[in-house]
Structures are given as C-alpha cells and as structure tokens.
Write a protein that holds these residues in place. Structure first.
Motif, PDB file in Angstrom:
ATOM      1  N   ASP A  25       0.841  -1.194   0.000  1.00 51.38           N
ATOM      2  CA  ASP A  25       0.000   0.000   0.000  1.00 51.38           C
ATOM      3  C   ASP A  25       0.884   1.254   0.000  1.00 51.38           C
ATOM      4  O   ASP A  25       2.110   1.154  -0.080  1.00 51.38           O
ATOM      5  CB  ASP A  25      -1.025  -0.037   1.156  1.00 51.38           C
ATOM      6  N   ASN A  31      -0.794  -5.789   1.228  1.00 48.81           N
ATOM      7  CA  ASN A  31      -2.248  -5.960   1.183  1.00 48.81           C
ATOM      8  C   ASN A  31      -2.558  -7.080   0.190  1.00 48.81           C
ATOM      9  O   ASN A  31      -1.693  -7.470  -0.604  1.00 48.81           O
ATOM     10  CB  ASN A  31      -2.926  -4.648   0.760  1.00 48.81           C
ATOM     11  N   ARG A  56     -10.692   0.068  -5.514  1.00 48.55           N
ATOM     12  CA  ARG A  56      -9.974  -0.881  -4.639  1.00 48.55           C
ATOM     13  C   ARG A  56      -8.755  -0.202  -4.016  1.00 48.55           C
ATOM     14  O   ARG A  56      -7.993   0.483  -4.702  1.00 48.55           O
ATOM     15  CB  ARG A  56      -9.478  -2.115  -5.407  1.00 48.55           C
ATOM     16  N   TYR A  57      -8.537  -0.488  -2.753  1.00 47.19           N
ATOM     17  CA  TYR A  57      -7.358   0.037  -2.062  1.00 47.19           C
ATOM     18  C   TYR A  57      -6.104  -0.445  -2.780  1.00 47.19           C
ATOM     19  O   TYR A  57      -5.122   0.301  -2.918  1.00 47.19           O
ATOM     20  CB  TYR A  57      -7.388  -0.438  -0.607  1.00 47.19           C
ATOM     21  N   THR A  60      -4.369   1.735  -5.842  1.00 48.01           N
ATOM     22  CA  THR A  60      -3.394   2.801  -5.568  1.00 48.01           C
ATOM     23  C   THR A  60      -2.013   2.208  -5.336  1.00 48.01           C
ATOM     24  O   THR A  60      -1.010   2.731  -5.830  1.00 48.01           O
ATOM     25  CB  THR A  60      -3.793   3.581  -4.286  1.00 48.01           C
ATOM     26  N   SER A  88     -11.727  -4.767   2.830  1.00 47.15           N
ATOM     27  CA  SER A  88     -10.747  -3.873   2.212  1.00 47.15           C
ATOM     28  C   SER A  88      -9.572  -3.613   3.148  1.00 47.15           C
ATOM     29  O   SER A  88      -9.766  -3.400   4.353  1.00 47.15           O
ATOM     30  CB  SER A  88     -11.378  -2.531   1.841  1.00 47.15           C
ATOM     31  N   ARG A  90      -8.104  -1.054   3.315  1.00 48.20           N
ATOM     32  CA  ARG A  90      -8.266   0.337   3.779  1.00 48.20           C
ATOM     33  C   ARG A  90      -8.726   0.360   5.238  1.00 48.20           C
ATOM     34  O   ARG A  90      -8.464   1.316   5.966  1.00 48.20           O
ATOM     35  CB  ARG A  90      -9.348   0.986   2.896  1.00 48.20           C
ATOM     36  N   ASP A  91      -9.404  -0.723   5.674  1.00 47.36           N
ATOM     37  CA  ASP A  91      -9.981  -0.764   7.021  1.00 47.36           C
ATOM     38  C   ASP A  91      -9.119  -1.518   8.030  1.00 47.36           C
ATOM     39  O   ASP A  91      -9.617  -1.924   9.081  1.00 47.36           O
ATOM     40  CB  ASP A  91     -11.374  -1.433   6.956  1.00 47.36           C
TER      41      ASP A  91
END
Ligand code: FMN
Length: 174
Positions: A25, A31, A56-57, A60, A88, A90-91
């Motif tokens: 990430d 990830n 989607r995370y 990036t 995700s 992201r969380d």
C-alpha cells in the motif's frame, strides 16, 4: 438460445478462476485482494494481466509501487481467500485478519503468500484504462509453487468458492 442482457450473459460465464493479488500500500504495508479477472497473455514474453477496480485500495498500491504477485490459492485457503475479496485493506491489516502467511518474494518487494498452488511475481510494464477498472499488465519475473498441490479455486457466481484439481475433480469449500 434466448436473447440476454449483458449482465445476465456475463453471469452465465461463471465459474471463474479465483486468484489472490498481493501489493504494497502507500505506506509500504502488504495488502491482498481477490481477483477473478486475470489471465496469462501471451506465450512469450511471460506476461499476465489483472483488471482492478478504481475504488480498490490495492489499485493505488499497484499504481504506486508498480509490482504485484498473482497467486492461485489452495483449497485449505478457501475461507481466507474469500474474505480477501470482501474486506478492504483500507480498514486495517487484512492479511493478519484472515490469517494468511507471507514469505519474501524472490525478486519483487511485494511478499508472496505461503502454501498457495502457484505464485507469479510481476513487474508492471503497461496499464490500460477500461471504464471503472484498470488493466495492469505485469511481466512475470519469478515464479514459485507446489507441483504436488495443483488445485485451484473457482467462484460460483457470488455464492462462494469451490476447488477443482487438474483431473477435473471438484470439491466444494465451506
Ligand atoms: C469472487 C470475487 C472476484 C473478484 N474479482 C475482482 C476483480 O477481478 N477485480 C477487482 O477489482 N475486484 C474483484 N473483486 C473484489 C475485490 O477483491 C474486493 O473489492 C476487495 O475488498 C478489494 O480489496 P482492497 O480494497 O483491499 O484492495 C472480487 C471479489 C470476489 C469475491
């Protein structure tokens, strides 16, 4: 034969092979996400492509670090693999949450998932915008796997996963 709406026609193409794609990430943390829009292309040089949604995370991370690893997970990993396609990164740390084990890759900085059937380390060489997804084309720079464990996961039109071996024997995963 009957006339179909495109969505209905695409639904009829299931089951699809289900893979896990690792990336780093923006903070350099690993990830993983579930990807069924994946294929080899062409014979030579060894290239593979994945189609990743803009939201989607992982999108990036792949765009930033230009590397990813495509894995064909084994049957024992079905539950964790499914969660990778629904949560995700992201969380929070998804890899820890689902209990997958990582090892260093041979060439790329992005780690490889342990115990998979096969893993393809890729360096991004090209990308194509296709509506709300980006097609990332990776050159395969290293591979690893378990030749005695040639079993792959397929998704059943959003109802879960089943495993299929190279003799065509299917096993449903809980
Ligand atoms: C069976 C299945 C197949 C999927 N295939 C894809 C795919 O090909 N491309 C994609 O962008 N997302 C796909 N997804 C959705 C992502 O795996 C999901 O949105 C995930 O939460 C993204 O993780 P991230 O936000 O940590 O990157 C799929 C999910 C499932 C359950």
């Amino acid at each position: 034969m009957q006339k179909l709406e495109p969505d209905q026609a695409f639904w009829l193409t299931a089951p699809h092979i289900y893979t896990l794609v690792t990336s780093l990430d923006v903070h350099g943390k690993p990830n993983v996400m579930g990807v069924s829009w994946v294929t080899r292309t062409p014979f030579s040089p060894p290239l593979m492509l994945v189609s990743i949604g803009h939201t989607r995370y992982s999108h990036t991370g792949i765009a930033e670090h230009q590397e990813f690893v495509i894995h064909y997970p084994s049957r024992e990993q079905a539950q964790a693999a499914w969660l990778c396609g629904t949560l995700s990164g992201r969380d929070g740390n998804k890899i820890e949450k689902v209990g997958l084990e990582l090892i260093d890759s041979q060439v790329v900085k992005v780690p490889t998932i342990k115990h998979v059937t096969v893993a393809f380390e890729c360096k991004l060489i090209s990308q194509l915008e296709t509506g709300d997804h980006t097609v990332f084309v990776g050159e395969v720079v290293a591979t690893s796997g378990n030749p005695n464990k040639a079993e792959h996961l397929y998704d059943t039109a959003d109802k879960g996963l089943f495993a299929l071996d190279q003799n065509g024997k299917a096993k449903f995963c809980d």
